[in-house]
Design a protein around this motif. Structure first.
Motif, PDB file in Angstrom:
ATOM      1  N   ILE A 113     -14.425  66.822 -34.181  1.00 27.14           N
ATOM      2  CA  ILE A 113     -13.256  67.269 -33.486  1.00 27.14           C
ATOM      3  C   ILE A 113     -13.153  68.875 -33.428  1.00 27.14           C
ATOM      4  CG2 ILE A 113     -10.860  67.508 -34.041  1.00 27.14           C
ATOM      5  CD1 ILE A 113     -11.076  64.608 -35.150  1.00 27.14           C
ATOM      6  N   ASP A 114     -13.806  69.652 -34.750  1.00 27.74           N
ATOM      7  CA  ASP A 114     -13.766  70.877 -34.647  1.00 27.74           C
ATOM      8  C   ASP A 114     -15.136  71.152 -35.247  1.00 27.74           C
ATOM      9  OD1 ASP A 114     -13.323  73.588 -35.459  1.00 27.74           O
ATOM     10  OD2 ASP A 114     -11.147  73.353 -35.723  1.00 27.74           O
ATOM     11  N   TYR A 115     -15.924  71.979 -34.563  1.00 29.46           N
ATOM     12  CA  TYR A 115     -17.141  72.342 -35.202  1.00 29.46           C
ATOM     13  C   TYR A 115     -16.893  73.245 -36.538  1.00 29.46           C
ATOM     14  CZ  TYR A 115     -19.848  71.238 -31.127  1.00 29.46           C
ATOM     15  OH  TYR A 115     -20.510  70.511 -29.911  1.00 29.46           O
ATOM     16  N   ARG A 116     -16.019  74.017 -36.676  1.00 34.33           N
ATOM     17  CA  ARG A 116     -15.942  74.863 -37.780  1.00 34.33           C
ATOM     18  C   ARG A 116     -15.821  73.921 -39.037  1.00 34.33           C
ATOM     19  NH1 ARG A 116     -10.865  77.961 -35.651  1.00 34.33           N
ATOM     20  NH2 ARG A 116     -10.505  75.821 -35.183  1.00 34.33           N
ATOM     21  N   LEU A 117     -15.233  72.589 -39.031  1.00 41.60           N
ATOM     22  CA  LEU A 117     -15.028  71.735 -40.228  1.00 41.60           C
ATOM     23  C   LEU A 117     -16.666  71.302 -40.657  1.00 41.60           C
ATOM     24  CD1 LEU A 117     -12.255  69.272 -38.946  1.00 41.60           C
ATOM     25  CD2 LEU A 117     -12.348  71.492 -40.433  1.00 41.60           C
ATOM     26  N   TYR A 118     -17.528  71.120 -39.802  1.00 45.44           N
ATOM     27  CA  TYR A 118     -18.977  70.699 -40.182  1.00 45.44           C
ATOM     28  C   TYR A 118     -19.995  71.769 -40.403  1.00 45.44           C
ATOM     29  CZ  TYR A 118     -16.126  66.445 -39.303  1.00 45.44           C
ATOM     30  OH  TYR A 118     -15.041  65.304 -39.515  1.00 45.44           O
ATOM     31  N   ARG A 119     -20.103  72.816 -39.805  1.00 40.06           N
ATOM     32  CA  ARG A 119     -20.704  73.656 -40.072  1.00 40.06           C
ATOM     33  C   ARG A 119     -21.336  73.923 -41.499  1.00 40.06           C
ATOM     34  NH1 ARG A 119     -19.413  76.699 -34.966  1.00 40.06           N
ATOM     35  NH2 ARG A 119     -21.274  76.332 -33.533  1.00 40.06           N
ATOM     36  N   LYS A 120     -20.196  73.991 -42.327  1.00 41.93           N
ATOM     37  CA  LYS A 120     -20.508  74.512 -43.632  1.00 41.93           C
ATOM     38  C   LYS A 120     -21.111  73.501 -44.531  1.00 41.93           C
ATOM     39  CE  LYS A 120     -15.801  74.366 -44.044  1.00 41.93           C
ATOM     40  NZ  LYS A 120     -14.400  74.416 -44.499  1.00 41.93           N
ATOM     41  N   TYR A 121     -21.184  72.063 -43.757  1.00 40.27           N
ATOM     42  CA  TYR A 121     -22.022  71.147 -44.471  1.00 40.27           C
ATOM     43  C   TYR A 121     -23.325  70.893 -43.892  1.00 40.27           C
ATOM     44  CZ  TYR A 121     -17.365  69.983 -45.929  1.00 40.27           C
ATOM     45  OH  TYR A 121     -15.961  70.228 -46.231  1.00 40.27           O
ATOM     46  N   GLY A 122     -23.862  71.965 -42.926  1.00 41.55           N
ATOM     47  CA  GLY A 122     -25.216  72.039 -42.462  1.00 41.55           C
ATOM     48  C   GLY A 122     -25.396  71.484 -40.988  1.00 41.55           C
ATOM     49  N   TYR A 123     -24.313  70.874 -40.444  1.00 38.32           N
ATOM     50  CA  TYR A 123     -24.452  70.101 -39.239  1.00 38.32           C
ATOM     51  C   TYR A 123     -24.133  71.395 -38.071  1.00 38.32           C
ATOM     52  CZ  TYR A 123     -24.192  65.464 -40.852  1.00 38.32           C
ATOM     53  OH  TYR A 123     -24.479  64.018 -41.274  1.00 38.32           O
ATOM     54  N   GLU A 124     -24.981  71.279 -37.252  1.00 39.52           N
ATOM     55  CA  GLU A 124     -24.919  72.330 -36.034  1.00 39.52           C
ATOM     56  C   GLU A 124     -25.084  71.822 -34.485  1.00 39.52           C
ATOM     57  OE1 GLU A 124     -23.828  75.280 -34.662  1.00 39.52           O
ATOM     58  OE2 GLU A 124     -24.345  75.890 -36.618  1.00 39.52           O
ATOM     59  N   HIS A 125     -24.487  72.551 -33.699  1.00 40.58           N
ATOM     60  CA  HIS A 125     -24.454  71.991 -32.402  1.00 40.58           C
ATOM     61  C   HIS A 125     -25.733  71.925 -31.739  1.00 40.58           C
ATOM     62  CE1 HIS A 125     -23.445  71.469 -28.121  1.00 40.58           C
ATOM     63  NE2 HIS A 125     -23.507  72.720 -27.956  1.00 40.58           N
ATOM     64  N   CYS A 126     -26.217  70.484 -31.235  1.00 39.67           N
ATOM     65  CA  CYS A 126     -27.452  70.352 -30.619  1.00 39.67           C
ATOM     66  C   CYS A 126     -27.583  69.596 -29.478  1.00 39.67           C
ATOM     67  CB  CYS A 126     -28.364  69.459 -31.752  1.00 39.67           C
ATOM     68  SG  CYS A 126     -28.589  70.284 -33.349  1.00 39.67           S
ATOM     69  N   TYR A 127     -26.352  69.229 -28.927  1.00 43.51           N
ATOM     70  CA  TYR A 127     -26.362  68.635 -27.518  1.00 43.51           C
ATOM     71  C   TYR A 127     -25.093  69.008 -26.786  1.00 43.51           C
ATOM     72  CZ  TYR A 127     -28.951  64.481 -29.854  1.00 43.51           C
ATOM     73  OH  TYR A 127     -29.975  63.853 -30.465  1.00 43.51           O
ATOM     74  N   ASP A 128     -25.354  68.961 -25.406  1.00 49.11           N
ATOM     75  CA  ASP A 128     -24.530  69.510 -24.337  1.00 49.11           C
ATOM     76  C   ASP A 128     -24.503  68.326 -23.267  1.00 49.11           C
ATOM     77  OD1 ASP A 128     -23.712  71.832 -25.269  1.00 49.11           O
ATOM     78  OD2 ASP A 128     -25.639  72.779 -24.583  1.00 49.11           O
ATOM     79  N   GLN A 129     -23.528  68.195 -22.431  1.00 51.54           N
ATOM     80  CA  GLN A 129     -23.402  67.468 -21.132  1.00 51.54           C
ATOM     81  C   GLN A 129     -22.716  68.431 -20.106  1.00 51.54           C
ATOM     82  OE1 GLN A 129     -21.102  63.938 -21.955  1.00 51.54           O
ATOM     83  NE2 GLN A 129     -22.574  63.150 -23.188  1.00 51.54           N
ATOM     84  N   ILE A 130     -22.943  67.863 -18.950  1.00 50.50           N
ATOM     85  CA  ILE A 130     -22.068  68.700 -17.955  1.00 50.50           C
ATOM     86  C   ILE A 130     -20.901  67.888 -17.475  1.00 50.50           C
ATOM     87  CG2 ILE A 130     -22.017  69.102 -15.345  1.00 50.50           C
ATOM     88  CD1 ILE A 130     -25.130  69.964 -15.697  1.00 50.50           C
ATOM     89  N   GLU A 131     -19.756  68.388 -17.408  1.00 49.61           N
ATOM     90  CA  GLU A 131     -18.694  67.421 -17.048  1.00 49.61           C
ATOM     91  C   GLU A 131     -18.210  68.012 -15.688  1.00 49.61           C
ATOM     92  OE1 GLU A 131     -15.175  66.110 -19.679  1.00 49.61           O
ATOM     93  OE2 GLU A 131     -14.573  68.178 -18.778  1.00 49.61           O
ATOM     94  N   TYR A 132     -18.123  67.187 -14.585  1.00 49.84           N
ATOM     95  CA  TYR A 132     -17.676  67.229 -13.250  1.00 49.84           C
ATOM     96  C   TYR A 132     -16.156  66.969 -13.082  1.00 49.84           C
ATOM     97  CZ  TYR A 132     -22.707  67.491 -12.051  1.00 49.84           C
ATOM     98  OH  TYR A 132     -24.265  67.793 -11.902  1.00 49.84           O
ATOM     99  N   GLU A 133     -15.560  67.809 -12.338  1.00 44.11           N
ATOM    100  CA  GLU A 133     -14.123  67.570 -12.041  1.00 44.11           C
ATOM    101  C   GLU A 133     -13.955  67.402 -10.457  1.00 44.11           C
ATOM    102  OE1 GLU A 133      -9.860  69.402 -12.024  1.00 44.11           O
ATOM    103  OE2 GLU A 133     -10.309  68.816 -14.161  1.00 44.11           O
ATOM    104  N   ILE A 134     -13.794  66.660  -9.813  1.00 45.56           N
ATOM    105  CA  ILE A 134     -14.059  66.486  -8.349  1.00 45.56           C
ATOM    106  C   ILE A 134     -12.882  65.719  -7.855  1.00 45.56           C
ATOM    107  CG2 ILE A 134     -15.337  65.635  -6.584  1.00 45.56           C
ATOM    108  CD1 ILE A 134     -17.776  65.197  -8.611  1.00 45.56           C
ATOM    109  N   ASN A 135     -12.269  66.398  -6.676  1.00 45.98           N
ATOM    110  CA  ASN A 135     -11.307  65.802  -5.780  1.00 45.98           C
ATOM    111  C   ASN A 135     -11.872  64.509  -5.278  1.00 45.98           C
ATOM    112  OD1 ASN A 135      -9.321  67.529  -6.461  1.00 45.98           O
ATOM    113  ND2 ASN A 135     -10.011  69.143  -4.983  1.00 45.98           N
ATOM    114  N   ILE A 136     -11.154  63.343  -5.384  1.00 47.61           N
ATOM    115  CA  ILE A 136     -12.026  62.224  -4.856  1.00 47.61           C
ATOM    116  C   ILE A 136     -12.293  62.379  -3.140  1.00 47.61           C
ATOM    117  CG2 ILE A 136     -11.472  59.764  -4.323  1.00 47.61           C
ATOM    118  CD1 ILE A 136     -10.945  59.236  -7.439  1.00 47.61           C
ATOM    119  N   GLU A 137     -11.211  62.988  -2.541  1.00 48.22           N
ATOM    120  CA  GLU A 137     -11.505  63.066  -1.301  1.00 48.22           C
ATOM    121  C   GLU A 137     -12.672  63.719  -0.944  1.00 48.22           C
ATOM    122  OE1 GLU A 137      -9.843  61.711   1.290  1.00 48.22           O
ATOM    123  OE2 GLU A 137      -8.087  60.856  -0.058  1.00 48.22           O
ATOM    124  N   ASP A 138     -13.344  64.480  -1.656  1.00 43.63           N
ATOM    125  CA  ASP A 138     -14.588  65.344  -1.412  1.00 43.63           C
ATOM    126  C   ASP A 138     -15.992  64.168  -1.483  1.00 43.63           C
ATOM    127  OD1 ASP A 138     -13.171  67.746  -1.188  1.00 43.63           O
ATOM    128  OD2 ASP A 138     -13.680  68.431  -3.212  1.00 43.63           O
TER     129      ASP A 138
END
Length: 385
Positions: A113-138
């Motif tokens: 939920i919040d990266y700051r909560l878990y970094r102190k326990y050794g967990y770190e950011h390792c995965y990303d996604q792309i998020e598209y927001e598209i007007n359906i008419e397009d």
């Protein structure tokens, strides 16, 4: 305070904590506790015989750097309001990490939920996604020679085939089997979602989506070819009388942006998704196959405040495509915390980036060795619980 694994009789108490802390509806909560929850994978904090905090360790198998690993996905970290601020999270995470080490799991994942909560326990950011927001008419210009049909459990083998084809070049993904997809159908149904298969001469794509008012959220859009992609984008467009926008999450190497007629009208953003952590550094590194036969070694000091077996100085040696680790009181070449080591181990960063992120003066020989054993890759995972 007592920390322990849950018993069967604790489930109702754990459900009460879950319901208080999370905004899931009753259908999803029933699904989760009937299908995913296991008392033997649940850790609780007990205060005067009352359970006040809990988390679950849902079991997955992930393919990381061409090897498969059993891993615990930490979910449902929750504490009742009257017990917050007492340091229970620190104690339950300390207990959890050391139990995972005892169980001989080498890595773990967590959606924060919040990266700051878990970094102190050794967990770190390792995965990303792309998020598209598209007007359906397009999406109105797409055409396809295929058709879409509502999926059911009879289509599971076809979905497995599509998923393997779509994700074959991505790192860190979950190994999905028939049981996984049986469970996925129940999960999507519990959230009033939909699954459709695209068929041409064969089944060559599938889409998982949810309609939320004027918006569609597409959780998965997997395909074998561009015809299937265009057919499913057209399928989304066919909702234009009831929905205005669509949000699609996808891997970083997805081809949607290349198919769009006018990408400038589309909002594309990088979405941080999952954290990772090394649980047993020695066994993880010694499990790897390294593309390189030159005998070489480096000495790294690792700082891990929660798993003492990682909190050492290691001499890492490479010979005959395999690594060996020896700990001792050596003069070390570089020092990293377990967070940086986890990002390297998950192939999310390379050696040069590890130096940069830690504001260290570059050592070309050490970076060369790190880049040999930690080859940066495109990571992808899409599991929510």
């Amino acid at each position: 305070m007592k920390i322990r694994f849950a018993r069967e009789c604790d489930q109702n108490n754990i459900m009460e904590i879950w319901n208080y802390c999370f905004n899931d509806g009753p259908k999803f909560t029933d699904y989760y506790f009937n299908n995913k929850y296991k008392n033997y994978n649940t850790i609780v904090v007990e205060e005067e015989t009352n359970i006040v905090s809990s988390l679950q360790l849902n079991q997955y198998k992930i393919k990381l750097n061409d090897k498969e690993y059993e891993t615990s996905y930490v979910v449902g970290v929750s504490t009742l309001p009257e017990a917050r601020g007492r340091g229970y999270m620190k104690h339950i995470m300390d207990f959890t990490l050391n139990e995972l080490y005892k169980k001989e799991q080498l890595i773990s994942i967590l959606m924060p939920i919040d990266y700051r909560l878990y970094r102190k326990y050794g967990y770190e950011h390792c995965y990303d996604q792309i998020e598209y927001e598209i007007n359906i008419e397009d999406l109105g210009g797409f055409k396809s020679s295929g058709s879409l049909i509502k999926a059911n459990s009879d289509h599971i083998n076809e979905m497995i085939n599509i998923e393997k084809s779509f994700l074959e070049n991505l790192n860190g993904r979950v190994i999905r089997d028939e049981d996984y997809y049986e469970n996925l159908f129940k999960e999507i149904e519990s959230e009033d979602g939909h699954i459709y298969i695209h068929k041409n001469e064969e089944s060559d794509g599938y889409i998982i989506y949810f309609i939320n008012g004027d918006d569609i959220f597409v959780r998965e859009l997997y395909y074998k070819n561009m015809n299937a992609l265009k057919g499913m984008l057209r399928f989304i467009y066919n909702h234009n009388t009831q929905c205005k926008k669509v949000n699609i999450t996808s891997p970083l190497d997805d081809k949607i942006r290349f198919a769009l007629s006018n990408p400038r009208t589309v909002n594309m953003k990088l979405k941080p998704f999952m954290m990772g952590r090394v649980i047993n550094l020695k066994k993880y590194l010694e499990s790897l196959y390294i593309e390189g036969n030159d005998k070489s070694s480096i000495i790294i000091s690792i700082k891990d405040n929660y798993i003492k077996e990682n909190n050492k100085i290691f001499k890492i040696s490479l010979e005959n495509n395999k690594l060996t680790l020896e700990d001792g009181n050596f003069d070390y070449d570089v020092e990293f915390d377990i967070n940086t080591i986890s990002q390297l181990a998950f192939s999310y960063i390379n050696g040069k980036e590890a130096y940069l992120l830690n504001n260290l003066e570059e050592n070309k020989e050490v970076i060369k060795f790190l880049n040999l054993i930690f080859v940066k890759k495109e990571n992808y995972i899409n599991e929510y619980v």
